[in-house]
Design an enzyme around this catalytic site. Structure first.
Site, PDB file in Angstrom:
ATOM      1  N   ARG A  38      43.182  18.191-106.502  1.00  0.00           N
ATOM      2  CA  ARG A  38      44.112  19.068-107.249  1.00  0.00           C
ATOM      3  C   ARG A  38      45.346  19.387-106.400  1.00  0.00           C
ATOM      4  NH1 ARG A  38      44.611  24.679-107.078  1.00  0.00           N
ATOM      5  NH2 ARG A  38      45.264  25.706-109.013  1.00  0.00           N
ATOM      6  N   VAL A  53      46.573  17.701-103.832  1.00  0.00           N
ATOM      7  CA  VAL A  53      47.391  16.492-103.657  1.00  0.00           C
ATOM      8  C   VAL A  53      48.226  16.268-104.912  1.00  0.00           C
ATOM      9  CG1 VAL A  53      47.279  13.960-103.483  1.00  0.00           C
ATOM     10  CG2 VAL A  53      45.803  15.375-102.023  1.00  0.00           C
ATOM     11  N   ASP A  94      29.158  17.087 -93.354  1.00  0.00           N
ATOM     12  CA  ASP A  94      28.493  17.020 -92.050  1.00  0.00           C
ATOM     13  C   ASP A  94      29.305  17.549 -90.866  1.00  0.00           C
ATOM     14  OD1 ASP A  94      26.429  15.720 -93.403  1.00  0.00           O
ATOM     15  OD2 ASP A  94      27.323  13.761 -93.094  1.00  0.00           O
TER      16      ASP A  94
END
Ligand code: ADP
Length: 353
Positions: free
Chosen positions: A25, A27, A131
């Site tokens: 969104r 970008v 991660d």
């Protein structure tokens, strides 16, 4: 208006992470505000091989800022790694008038981005991974949400462990990075944490559990990072056998990938997405936006790969050749800092157990 970039593509690739939608969104809206058209490439790099994409207007990214998953979908696309696949992707960009691509994902996604930029399609990478496993960045989009989900799940397990005087060994995601395990271990009051980065003293952990049981503790949470393979299941059996405490095993697995992004992830997604478009407008390419000491900066994607290999002791011959002594020193400093942070947090986890 910028004359070079009339249309950019945006894609999400590799493992999905909450906050990817907020990033797409950001970008899209930043590009539109600069008069640049945007296309959403569907299913990561496979969208470039199958010409699967759709134009994104202002309203096409409405109502997604708060949603988990990625509405552009993600994929692990092996064909893209071949020279033939790469040529198809480049041709697809040309056919669709795509002047540059923002690639949201992890390390693998950035390798693909580099391959594209080496073939004349400018790319900017954004770190989307639950991660927190991009060595060049202090933070990756999705990490905070994933940790909060782990916390919520483990708090529930602790409740039931307390009722029945049980131990629960919980395996959490992270690939070969122990960050989720380590930080949630502290936040959830785990009695032991096992991560790939540091040796795990199993005998000490079992002795600690016995000692805590003798002191009257009823609930025991042990967190093991996915990077240690099947060890989590073995450890549960050993604790059960050696302490006499009924020990259950839980693998949280993909549940941690879903859910609405936290404020932290939405904000980072917004800032990184905005910065990616600005970099592209400045004519930059083959960069990844990273967070360092609370600030967003950009670094060369190759630099990001090499520093990652250095951190994992996987440097190949010649990897450091393109870099100056100063750059190599800064890479070493970063790796030493990452390691020292892991050690510092590990000690806190142990001291508080
Ligand atoms: P992540 O981006 O989360 O690390 P992967 O490692 O699965 O996830 O990479 C995502 C995608 O990026 C792959 O499916 C592939 O299309 C592309 N990719 C990965 N490694 C390479 C590579 N060495 N060269 C080109 N493309 C790659």
């Amino acid at each position: 208006m910028n004359t070079k970039f009339r249309k950019i593509g945006v894609l999400t690739s590799g493992g999905d992470a909450p906050g990817m939608n907020a990033c797409v969104r950001a970008v899209t809206r930043t590009a539109l505000a600069h008069g640049i058209e945007v296309v959403g490439i569907l299913g990561g790099y496979s969208g470039l091989l199958n010409n699967n994409m759709k134009p994104l207007g202002h309203n096409d990214v409405s109502n997604i800022v708060n949603r988990g998953s990625t509405f552009l979908y993600s994929d692990r696309c092996l064909e893209f790694k071949t020279e033939e696949g790469m040529q198809k992707a480049v041709q697809c960009c040309k056919d669709n008038g795509i002047d540059g691509i923002v690639c949201i994902g992890g390390d693998g996604t950035f390798r693909g981005a580099t391959d594209l930029s080496n073939r004349g399609i400018p790319t900017i990478g954004l770190t989307g991974s639950i991660d927190n496993d991009i060595t060049a960045s202090d933070y990756t989009i999705g990490f905070d949400t994933a940790m909060n989900t782990v916390c919520e799940m483990i708090d529930r397990l602790r409740d039931t462990c307390e009722s029945h005087a049980r131990c629960n060994v919980v395996e959490v995601m992270g690939r070969d990075c122990g960050e989720i395990a380590l930080r949630t271990g502290i936040a959830c009051g785990a009695v032991a944490v096992a991560i790939p980065e540091l040796p795990f003293d199993e005998a000490a952990a079992i002795a600690k559990i016995k000692e805590l049981k003798a002191g009257g503790k009823r609930n025991m949470i042990v967190i093991v990072s996915e990077g240690l393979g099947k060890y989590s299941e073995e450890l549960a059996k050993k604790i059960d056998a050696e302490t006499g405490i009924e020990t259950k095993f839980a693998r949280l697995a993909h549940v941690v990938r879903g859910g609405n992004p936290t404020l932290r992830d939405r904000l980072t997604a917004a800032e990184m997405g905005t910065m990616a478009v600005k970099l592209m407008l400045e004519g930059k390419s083959n960069l990844v936006v990273v967070e360092r000491n609370g600030e967003l900066v950009s670094c060369d994607i190759n630099y990001s790969h090499i520093v990652d290999r250095m951190y994992k002791n996987k440097l190949k011959e010649g990897d450091l050749d393109p870099y100056s002594e100063e750059e190599i020193a800064s890479m070493k400093e970063l790796c030493a800092y990452r390691k020292s942070e892991i050690e510092r947090l590990y000690k806190i986890a142990a001291d508080l157990a």
